[in-house]
Design an enzyme around this catalytic site. Structure first.
Site, short mmCIF file in Angstrom:
data_model
loop_
_atom_site.label_atom_id
_atom_site.label_comp_id
_atom_site.label_asym_id
_atom_site.label_seq_id
_atom_site.Cartn_x
_atom_site.Cartn_y
_atom_site.Cartn_z
N GLU A 1 -3.75 1.84 -2.96
CA GLU A 1 -5.22 1.91 -2.15
C GLU A 1 -5.19 3.27 -1.19
O GLU A 1 -6.22 3.95 -1.04
CB GLU A 1 -5.32 0.77 -1.39
CG GLU A 1 -5.62 0.88 -0.16
CD GLU A 1 -7.15 0.91 -0.01
OE1 GLU A 1 -8.02 0.99 -0.79
OE2 GLU A 1 -7.64 0.60 1.27
N ASN A 2 -4.00 3.67 -0.83
CA ASN A 2 -3.91 5.05 0.05
C ASN A 2 -3.12 6.06 -0.49
O ASN A 2 -2.60 6.71 0.44
CB ASN A 2 -3.42 4.26 1.35
CG ASN A 2 -4.19 3.19 2.15
OD1 ASN A 2 -3.71 1.99 2.16
ND2 ASN A 2 -5.49 3.46 2.65
N HIS B 1 -6.94 -8.06 -0.28
CA HIS B 1 -6.68 -6.86 0.32
C HIS B 1 -7.53 -7.27 1.63
O HIS B 1 -8.79 -7.20 1.57
CB HIS B 1 -7.29 -5.69 -0.37
CG HIS B 1 -6.90 -4.60 0.44
ND1 HIS B 1 -5.75 -3.80 0.27
CD2 HIS B 1 -7.79 -3.49 1.32
CE1 HIS B 1 -5.68 -2.73 1.03
NE2 HIS B 1 -6.90 -2.51 1.29
N HIS C 1 -0.79 -2.62 6.46
CA HIS C 1 0.43 -1.82 6.50
C HIS C 1 1.73 -2.34 7.17
O HIS C 1 2.70 -1.68 7.32
CB HIS C 1 0.05 -0.50 6.95
CG HIS C 1 -0.72 0.32 5.90
ND1 HIS C 1 -1.33 1.57 5.90
CD2 HIS C 1 -1.86 -0.27 4.81
CE1 HIS C 1 -1.92 2.08 5.34
NE2 HIS C 1 -2.58 0.84 4.49
N ASN D 1 -10.13 -1.31 0.12
CA ASN D 1 -11.50 -0.96 0.68
C ASN D 1 -11.59 0.80 0.08
O ASN D 1 -12.91 1.31 0.26
CB ASN D 1 -11.55 -1.09 2.11
CG ASN D 1 -10.37 -0.71 2.96
OD1 ASN D 1 -9.43 -1.00 2.40
ND2 ASN D 1 -10.58 0.07 3.84
N HIS D 2 -10.67 1.68 0.15
CA HIS D 2 -10.73 2.97 -0.17
C HIS D 2 -10.80 3.11 -1.73
O HIS D 2 -10.58 4.39 -1.97
CB HIS D 2 -9.62 3.71 0.37
CG HIS D 2 -9.60 3.58 1.87
ND1 HIS D 2 -10.66 3.80 2.77
CD2 HIS D 2 -8.75 3.22 2.93
CE1 HIS D 2 -10.67 3.91 4.16
NE2 HIS D 2 -9.36 3.41 4.13
N ASP E 1 0.84 -1.24 0.00
CA ASP E 1 0.09 0.14 0.15
C ASP E 1 0.63 1.42 -0.09
O ASP E 1 1.46 1.44 1.02
CB ASP E 1 -0.87 0.14 1.22
CG ASP E 1 -1.69 -1.24 1.42
OD1 ASP E 1 -1.13 -2.34 1.24
OD2 ASP E 1 -2.86 -1.25 1.97
FE FE2 Z 1 -7.11 -0.84 2.70
#
Ligand code: FE2
Length: 256
Positions: free
Chosen positions: A39-40, A149, A176, A67-68, A8
């Site tokens: 994702e982040n 994920h 993470h 998820n984001h 990530d």
């Molecule tokens: Fe995530």
């Protein structure tokens, strides 16, 4: 062939570190194919089309999400302009973006899929096993790599036991924190979590003072990514081109 996977990418410092380091890292690991979880990447949550382009220009062949995936509204209308960006196959709304992609490398068709776990994940998502079963019926490729994920290591280990014979690699993302359980399980490369490319002095990428104020001092704070210098985390997977099965997996972790 060697496949480089970076965990990530988180916030500006993570982006900067990946842009700076990825071209050389590809050389050092003799990477033929590179997957980056973005994702982040945008302010700690989600991605934008311009950040996607920067990751591709830095050397990513495929950018995965989590998820984001839809946290930044801009990307929802631009997914079609990002041909190598994939969103979790089981995340709602399923109409936006691609759930999987096939790219060629050394004459082999490599499919990359992105699936969300179901345990301790606050996202509207279909059961990952139902989703993976239907993806396997759909996809025509020589090898399939899954970015799973998910939060729970137990669910990730379960996923490996169910799909090891049909996937060449299952790489966990989302927590993470890189795990030290990398292994080749009957020809499938696995790690519970590849870790983060993001601020090292942080709480999972988030500003420490902001989290302390919120959690300890019960203050109402606004989400704030850490601006600390970033670490780079990921794995290098070696695939036997004659069998299209994984033969080795090695962790990468570079701290500032
Ligand atoms: Fe995530």
């Amino acid at each position: 062939m060697n496949i480089l996977f970076l965990g990530d990418v988180t916030a500006r410092s993570g982006r900067d570190a990946v842009m700076r380091r990825l071209p050389k890292l590809k050389q050092e690991t003799s990477a033929d194919f590179t997957i980056v979880n973005g994702e982040n990447a945008a302010h700690g949550k989600g991605i934008t089309s311009s950040i996607y382009r920067q990751l591709i220009e830095a050397g990513a062949d495929v950018v995965t999400l989590g998820n984001h995936a839809f946290s930044k509204s801009e990307i929802c209308s631009r997914m079609e302009e990002c041909p190598y960006l994939i969103r979790p196959a089981n995340l709602e709304p399923k109409e936006d973006g691609r759930a999987w992609i096939v790219r060629e490398c050394h004459g082999k068709k490599i499919a990359v899929v992105n699936v969300l776990g179901s345990i301790f994940m606050d996202a509207a998502a279909e059961d990952p096993f139902v989703t993976m079963d239907s993806l396997l019926e759909e996809i025509d490729a020589d090898l399939i790599i899954c970015d799973f994920h998910a939060e729970a290591t137990a669910e990730k280990e379960l996923f490996l036991r169910v799909y090891h014979d049909r996937l060449a690699a299952i790489i966990g993302t989302h927590t993470h924190v890189q795990t030290a359980d990398e292994q080749i399980y009957h020809g499938c490369a696995y790690i519970s979590d590849a870790g983060m490319c993001g601020p090292f002095d942080s709480i999972l990428g988030r500003d420490c003072v902001e989290v302390i104020d919120r959690m300890v001092h019960k203050q109402l704070t606004k989400y704030k990514p850490s601006q600390a210098e970033a670490m780079i985390s990921g794995v290098v997977i070696e695939v036997d081109e004659s069998t299209c099965r994984a033969v080795s997996i090695r962790r990468i972790q570079e701290r500032p």
